[in-house]
Design a protein around this motif. Sequence first.
Motif, short mmCIF file in Angstrom:
data_model
loop_
_atom_site.label_atom_id
_atom_site.label_comp_id
_atom_site.label_asym_id
_atom_site.label_seq_id
_atom_site.Cartn_x
_atom_site.Cartn_y
_atom_site.Cartn_z
N LEU A 66 1.28 -6.22 -6.11
CA LEU A 66 1.96 -6.95 -4.89
C LEU A 66 1.81 -5.53 -3.99
O LEU A 66 1.77 -5.91 -2.88
CB LEU A 66 3.49 -7.23 -5.60
N LEU A 67 2.33 -4.54 -4.50
CA LEU A 67 2.07 -3.22 -3.75
C LEU A 67 0.72 -3.16 -2.82
O LEU A 67 0.77 -2.97 -1.78
CB LEU A 67 2.33 -2.13 -4.33
N ARG A 68 -0.25 -3.33 -3.73
CA ARG A 68 -1.73 -3.31 -3.35
C ARG A 68 -1.92 -4.55 -2.00
O ARG A 68 -2.55 -4.27 -1.16
CB ARG A 68 -2.75 -3.51 -4.31
N ALA A 69 -1.41 -5.69 -2.28
CA ALA A 69 -1.82 -6.82 -1.76
C ALA A 69 -0.94 -6.58 -0.37
O ALA A 69 -1.54 -6.79 0.91
CB ALA A 69 -1.11 -8.24 -2.25
N VAL A 70 0.26 -5.84 -0.22
CA VAL A 70 1.17 -5.75 0.91
C VAL A 70 0.56 -4.53 1.93
O VAL A 70 0.08 -4.64 3.24
CB VAL A 70 2.63 -5.40 0.67
N THR A 117 9.74 -8.36 -1.30
CA THR A 117 10.34 -9.43 -1.94
C THR A 117 10.10 -10.78 -0.85
O THR A 117 9.57 -11.92 -1.00
CB THR A 117 12.01 -9.52 -1.98
N ARG A 118 9.96 -10.24 0.48
CA ARG A 118 9.67 -11.27 1.53
C ARG A 118 8.45 -11.66 1.49
O ARG A 118 7.80 -12.82 2.00
CB ARG A 118 10.35 -10.79 2.89
N SER A 119 7.40 -10.74 1.18
CA SER A 119 5.95 -11.18 1.22
C SER A 119 5.80 -12.22 -0.03
O SER A 119 4.69 -12.74 0.26
CB SER A 119 5.18 -9.63 0.63
#
Length: 391
Positions: A66-70, A117-119
């Motif tokens: 998720l960090l990498r996606a954002v 979270t909102r991502s």
Amino acid sequence: MDIAEAKQAVTDLRTAQPSFTGPDVARANRLIDHPDDLNQYFWGTCGMAAAVRSFLLYDRARFVELLRAVYAGSAFNGIATGPGALLAGRVNQRDAKAAQPMGAPYEPLFDLDFVLTRSLGKLLKIRSPKMYEAQTLFSEQIARLFNVKEPFLDAFTLDPEHIATLNAGKVDADLAFELKIKGWRLGQVAGFTVDLPTTSIETVVPGDHWVLRFDAGGRQRALRVLRTAAGPLQVAVDVRGSETAFRDQGDLGLDADGIKALMLNVVGAPTATITRMAPASPKAAVDAVNAQLSGPKPYVYALIRSFDDWTKANFDPAERTFAKPPTAPAPIWGRAEPEGEHIVAINGPIRTEGTNYVVPVWTWKNTFEVRIPAAHLAGYVPILVHGRIGN
């Protein structure tokens, strides 16, 4: 992925992506060490926050993904994103919410918590647009003006004969009568009507501009009244002054179907089950939840009602026994009651203690237990979504 590997991935992302700043790195590492510290803060992102906490507890590889996606624009669980696709919009939402008066200075410590979270909500919009739209409509059951973008929303007109009364800052019998009969229109537009006993009038420009303030549905509301060239007084809902607590500026309410879709279609959880608490016999639901919690990598999220009681319990240990029946949500004209007002994570087996059920929960970065009489359990915890996260 163990803690050391997750932290190394955080370091590598910082090296590769300047948008992933030093405070982001520090916060990510703090959350890896202490998952319960995750905080939705004042955003309405409770369901998504619970899911991110589950990553931190049981699937750090998914947290890193998720960090990498954002921050790098990588795909998340097969959902294509691209550079800035998740981050730019979340920063705009954060800034819009932070600009609103909150009664306390904005705290940037929880920026990363919100962005992540909102991502997940944005990823739901990409993966399942119809389900996302349904969740924004569910959000209107909590706040009728949730999806309104304009700062002012025309509601009705008043006769200019009331100008002298407005200038005097009072609600006389004639003005009260017209406000009452125009209430149906305000209810259609905003979901609430004018509460005359709590109404006050502020004169901005004598003869031309006034503000009516009153309480409705547990919140202060505001109407702008303007004199028009044609003669009638135009009354508009001050949207930001009436729904600051929950609006489409990063907030997103999820119902049970929305949580299930988030877990299966976005998070990639292999299982997601909706269990409804039967008022007369809650034991079956409690047994199902406890069985889930005894298995590997469990998540159990509860849609709760009687929001004010849970808020008090979060801040005050003396308020953690719910002896009275739950309070229903404030009615919104033209909308069904929401099936839940907030989402908490069930943080351990639910047990009995005399005639009470003891429910361990996590929410708003706190863990605590509430005691609820068996007869009231389904009123406070009507629906649960549960399953296994990770492989």
